[in-house]
Design a protein around this motif. Sequence first.
Motif, PDB file in Angstrom:
ATOM      1  N   MET A 185      57.278 -24.956  -0.184  1.00 60.20           N
ATOM      2  CA  MET A 185      58.170 -26.100  -0.076  1.00 60.20           C
ATOM      3  C   MET A 185      58.447 -26.486   1.374  1.00 60.20           C
ATOM      4  SD  MET A 185      60.974 -25.606  -3.056  1.00 60.20           S
ATOM      5  CE  MET A 185      60.524 -25.445  -4.763  1.00 60.20           C
ATOM      6  N   ASP A 186      58.104 -25.610   2.320  1.00 55.92           N
ATOM      7  CA  ASP A 186      58.286 -25.952   3.725  1.00 55.92           C
ATOM      8  C   ASP A 186      57.031 -26.643   4.248  1.00 55.92           C
ATOM      9  OD1 ASP A 186      60.808 -24.878   4.207  1.00 55.92           O
ATOM     10  OD2 ASP A 186      59.991 -22.869   4.330  1.00 55.92           O
ATOM     11  N   ASP A 187      57.203 -27.570   5.171  1.00 57.82           N
ATOM     12  CA  ASP A 187      56.098 -28.127   5.931  1.00 57.82           C
ATOM     13  C   ASP A 187      56.103 -27.460   7.295  1.00 57.82           C
ATOM     14  OD1 ASP A 187      55.323 -29.785   3.917  1.00 57.82           O
ATOM     15  OD2 ASP A 187      56.475 -31.496   4.630  1.00 57.82           O
ATOM     16  N   ILE A 226      76.619 -24.168   8.880  1.00 55.54           N
ATOM     17  CA  ILE A 226      76.163 -23.110   7.990  1.00 55.54           C
ATOM     18  C   ILE A 226      74.716 -22.787   8.352  1.00 55.54           C
ATOM     19  CG2 ILE A 226      75.625 -22.491   5.607  1.00 55.54           C
ATOM     20  CD1 ILE A 226      78.591 -22.612   6.032  1.00 55.54           C
ATOM     21  N   THR A 227      74.455 -21.566   8.784  1.00 57.70           N
ATOM     22  CA  THR A 227      73.108 -21.206   9.237  1.00 57.70           C
ATOM     23  C   THR A 227      72.360 -20.299   8.259  1.00 57.70           C
ATOM     24  OG1 THR A 227      74.011 -19.341  10.508  1.00 57.70           O
ATOM     25  CG2 THR A 227      73.741 -21.437  11.673  1.00 57.70           C
ATOM     26  N   ASP A 228      73.062 -19.730   7.293  1.00 59.94           N
ATOM     27  CA  ASP A 228      72.424 -18.865   6.307  1.00 59.94           C
ATOM     28  C   ASP A 228      71.888 -19.723   5.159  1.00 59.94           C
ATOM     29  OD1 ASP A 228      71.921 -17.191   4.054  1.00 59.94           O
ATOM     30  OD2 ASP A 228      73.221 -15.650   4.901  1.00 59.94           O
ATOM     31  N   PRO A 229      70.561 -19.737   4.936  1.00 56.59           N
ATOM     32  CA  PRO A 229      69.998 -20.595   3.884  1.00 56.59           C
ATOM     33  C   PRO A 229      70.493 -20.236   2.494  1.00 56.59           C
ATOM     34  CG  PRO A 229      68.329 -19.086   4.738  1.00 56.59           C
ATOM     35  CD  PRO A 229      69.506 -18.986   5.653  1.00 56.59           C
ATOM     36  N   HIS A 230      70.801 -18.948   2.259  1.00 58.23           N
ATOM     37  CA  HIS A 230      71.313 -18.548   0.946  1.00 58.23           C
ATOM     38  C   HIS A 230      72.699 -19.138   0.703  1.00 58.23           C
ATOM     39  CE1 HIS A 230      68.289 -15.428   1.922  1.00 58.23           C
ATOM     40  NE2 HIS A 230      67.995 -15.549   0.640  1.00 58.23           N
ATOM     41  N   ASN A 231      73.519 -19.172   1.755  1.00 59.39           N
ATOM     42  CA  ASN A 231      74.842 -19.780   1.628  1.00 59.39           C
ATOM     43  C   ASN A 231      74.741 -21.286   1.360  1.00 59.39           C
ATOM     44  OD1 ASN A 231      76.699 -17.680   1.776  1.00 59.39           O
ATOM     45  ND2 ASN A 231      76.750 -17.679   4.002  1.00 59.39           N
ATOM     46  N   LEU A 268      67.025 -28.163   4.728  1.00 61.41           N
ATOM     47  CA  LEU A 268      66.566 -28.007   3.353  1.00 61.41           C
ATOM     48  C   LEU A 268      65.187 -27.359   3.315  1.00 61.41           C
ATOM     49  CD1 LEU A 268      67.717 -31.389   1.774  1.00 61.41           C
ATOM     50  CD2 LEU A 268      68.891 -29.179   1.801  1.00 61.41           C
ATOM     51  N   ASN A 269      65.167 -26.056   3.460  1.00 58.83           N
ATOM     52  CA  ASN A 269      63.900 -25.335   3.400  1.00 58.83           C
ATOM     53  C   ASN A 269      63.721 -24.667   2.035  1.00 58.83           C
ATOM     54  OD1 ASN A 269      65.371 -22.876   3.455  1.00 58.83           O
ATOM     55  ND2 ASN A 269      65.342 -22.860   5.691  1.00 58.83           N
ATOM     56  N   SER A 270      62.632 -23.934   1.874  1.00 56.49           N
ATOM     57  CA  SER A 270      62.330 -23.355   0.563  1.00 56.49           C
ATOM     58  C   SER A 270      63.346 -22.299   0.151  1.00 56.49           C
ATOM     59  CB  SER A 270      60.922 -22.754   0.574  1.00 56.49           C
ATOM     60  OG  SER A 270      60.812 -21.738   1.544  1.00 56.49           O
ATOM     61  N   THR A 271      63.909 -21.558   1.111  1.00 50.94           N
ATOM     62  CA  THR A 271      64.917 -20.554   0.774  1.00 50.94           C
ATOM     63  C   THR A 271      66.177 -21.218   0.255  1.00 50.94           C
ATOM     64  OG1 THR A 271      64.049 -19.103   2.508  1.00 50.94           O
ATOM     65  CG2 THR A 271      66.224 -18.581   1.639  1.00 50.94           C
ATOM     66  N   VAL A 272      66.579 -22.305   0.893  1.00 51.75           N
ATOM     67  CA  VAL A 272      67.729 -23.077   0.423  1.00 51.75           C
ATOM     68  C   VAL A 272      67.460 -23.601  -0.992  1.00 51.75           C
ATOM     69  CG1 VAL A 272      69.091 -25.181   0.774  1.00 51.75           C
ATOM     70  CG2 VAL A 272      68.504 -23.729   2.728  1.00 51.75           C
TER      71      VAL A 272
END
Length: 244
Positions: free
Chosen positions: A1-3, A103-108, A134-138
């Motif tokens: 999902m990331d470019d 907010i820097t934590d993608p899980h949060n 909005l990366n794949s982890t998010v």
Amino acid sequence: MDDKIIGRNPVLEAIRSGRSIDKILVKKGKYEGSIVPIIKKAKENGIIIQETDKAKLDAAAEGGSHQGVIAYVSAYEYSDVNGILNAARDKGEPPFVIICDKITDPHNLGAIIRTANCVGAHGVIIPKRNSVGLNSTVAKASAGAVEYMRVAKVTNIVSAIEDLKKEGLWITAADMDGEEMYNIDLKGAAGLVIGSEGEGVSRLVREKCDFIASIPMAGEINSLNASVAAGVLMYEALRQRRLV
């Protein structure tokens, strides 16, 4: 999902063009040559820089010539603040907006987006600098909610709050030093500000808010994870809004 953007010149031009970049991976070691202006521009733009070893860069580049640098850019389209407000108007509902302050934590962030969708919020606002995008982890942490929730990326959170207040929204920041959330009116047109994992809501953002809301604590631990705190406050807002 990331470019991915691979190589020094492509990455530098992406930064110069103002493209939304979630983070940049650079090879560990002393910065020399054309990598120096990349690091400088990235820091000026508040882009997250992560040092890593060559093996990880090689794996991420999947055979491409990375020259010691890879940029990750969003694979999702962002909305804007007007798009969020228009979504509320289209539903005939008072706007309910979640504002994430660094907010820097993608899980949060993913968890916040997921909960925002569950409570019927109309959009989430994040800053361009010093924030995960909005990366794949998010996307994974959001359990698919990123496909439905409007997310706006703004240059300045303070300015965005000022614009929302002009549109009639009352803005509440989450902070342990505030008034208990039960005593704050979260009905009607509202924005809820969630601060960063380590520092909370920044001073300038806090000063622009109309209310400061705290979550009551009954145990030995007196703080919550950012996404958990956001969820508690969002559901208090939903409870109040359903009583109208």
